[in-house]
Design an enzyme around this catalytic site. Structure first.
Site, PDB file in Angstrom:
ATOM      1  N   TYR A  37       0.718  -1.366   0.405  1.00 45.79           N
ATOM      2  CA  TYR A  37       0.354   0.591  -0.215  1.00 45.79           C
ATOM      3  C   TYR A  37       0.488   1.135   0.124  1.00 45.79           C
ATOM      4  O   TYR A  37       0.710   2.640  -1.088  1.00 45.79           O
ATOM      5  CB  TYR A  37      -0.717  -0.315   1.316  1.00 45.79           C
ATOM      6  CG  TYR A  37      -1.749   1.262   1.458  1.00 45.79           C
ATOM      7  CD1 TYR A  37      -2.638   1.492   0.007  1.00 45.79           C
ATOM      8  CD2 TYR A  37      -1.338   2.006   2.901  1.00 45.79           C
ATOM      9  CE1 TYR A  37      -3.339   3.097   0.810  1.00 45.79           C
ATOM     10  CE2 TYR A  37      -2.106   3.373   2.930  1.00 45.79           C
ATOM     11  CZ  TYR A  37      -2.615   3.380   2.268  1.00 45.79           C
ATOM     12  OH  TYR A  37      -3.833   5.193   2.109  1.00 45.79           O
ATOM     13  N   HIS A  38       1.917   1.436   0.772  1.00 45.23           N
ATOM     14  CA  HIS A  38       2.968   2.289   1.252  1.00 45.23           C
ATOM     15  C   HIS A  38       3.572   2.835  -0.742  1.00 45.23           C
ATOM     16  O   HIS A  38       3.271   3.448  -1.190  1.00 45.23           O
ATOM     17  CB  HIS A  38       3.725   1.985   2.581  1.00 45.23           C
ATOM     18  CG  HIS A  38       4.804   2.760   2.043  1.00 45.23           C
ATOM     19  ND1 HIS A  38       4.461   4.614   2.743  1.00 45.23           N
ATOM     20  CD2 HIS A  38       5.806   3.066   1.287  1.00 45.23           C
ATOM     21  CE1 HIS A  38       5.792   5.073   2.683  1.00 45.23           C
ATOM     22  NE2 HIS A  38       6.434   4.248   2.355  1.00 45.23           N
TER      23      HIS A  38
END
Length: 245
Positions: free
Chosen positions: A119-120
């Site tokens: 996600y990052h």
């Protein structure tokens, strides 16, 4: 924005297919130790060089602008977006593409691919490219912070791969620095939002960039705090297992 979107789609496909393939019991994990050492050392040195070029510029802006608000308002095309700092901001944006290879090391070594990791990478790549395209005036804060944190973080990973991590260098330090970065990011985005809503017409701000950037940093802050609490509770329960982590 078509290039980062295409790359993100391919990246997510790799995450899904790669983790499924490597999870098979008949597939051996790759060691990749020395390749990982070189990768982390290279990113650490690159980030250190970027920090040396962007932190002084940020400090100069903070010390010379009449108000702090001006540091997140001045058009970068006429200030920090030029010269050496502008060049290293550009390299920072482009560096988010090769940084996707971090995930390849995780998958190939059969390490858990957690939500926070992919996600990052996805959101950072998209946000950085959008900020660069819209000339986000508050971006220098994020670039300088991220370069600084990555210089420390990748250096730590390099020492871990070499099994040379000093006893005093606890993973707590890395996580605290990351959380501090996310906290400052949230504060900067709140200040930018206030400036934008109050009608600062002279600012080169993009509404969508501020909204999505604020949501992104807020989600990072929550996820990193959650990760830290979970990790260090586990360390208390099993300190021997995490002694070298």
């Amino acid at each position: 924005m078509s290039l980062p979107i295409i790359l993100i789609v391919l990246y997510l496909m790799f995450c899904y297919v790669g983790t499924n393939y490597m999870s098979r019991p008949d597939v051996e994990r790759f060691d990749l130790r020395y390749l990982l050492v070189g990768w982390n050392a290279g990113l650490s040195l690159f980030s250190f060089a970027g920090a040396l070029r962007t932190i002084p510029e940020l400090m100069y802006r903070i010390s010379t602008e009449s108000t702090i608000m001006n540091t997140i308002c001045t058009n970068p095309a006429t200030s920090w977006g030029k010269g050496a700092s502008g060049f290293w901001v550009m390299l920072f944006v482009f560096s988010k593409i090769p940084e996707l290879l971090d995930t390849a090391f995780v998958v190939a070594r059969k390490r858990p691919l957690i939500f926070l990791h992919w996600y990052h990478h996805v959101t950072v790549l998209l946000y950085c490219w959008h900020s660069y395209a819209t000339l986000a005036p508050q971006a220098l804060y994020f670039v300088a912070m991220n370069y600084s944190v990555h210089a420390i973080m990748y250096g730590y990973y390099c020492l871990m791969a070499l099994k040379m991590k000093p006893e005093w260098l606890s993973p707590v330090i890395i996580t605290v620095v990351q959380i501090m970065q996310m906290f400052v990011g949230v504060v900067v985005q709140i200040a930018s939002s206030y400036h934008y809503v109050m009608g600062a017409n002279s600012c080169n701000m993009n509404g969508a960039n501020i909204v999505w950037g604020g949501l992104m940093y807020a989600s990072y802050l929550g996820l990193f705090v959650k990760f830290a609490v979970k990790r260090y509770n586990m360390m208390k329960l099993n300190p021997i297992k995490y002694k070298q982590a």
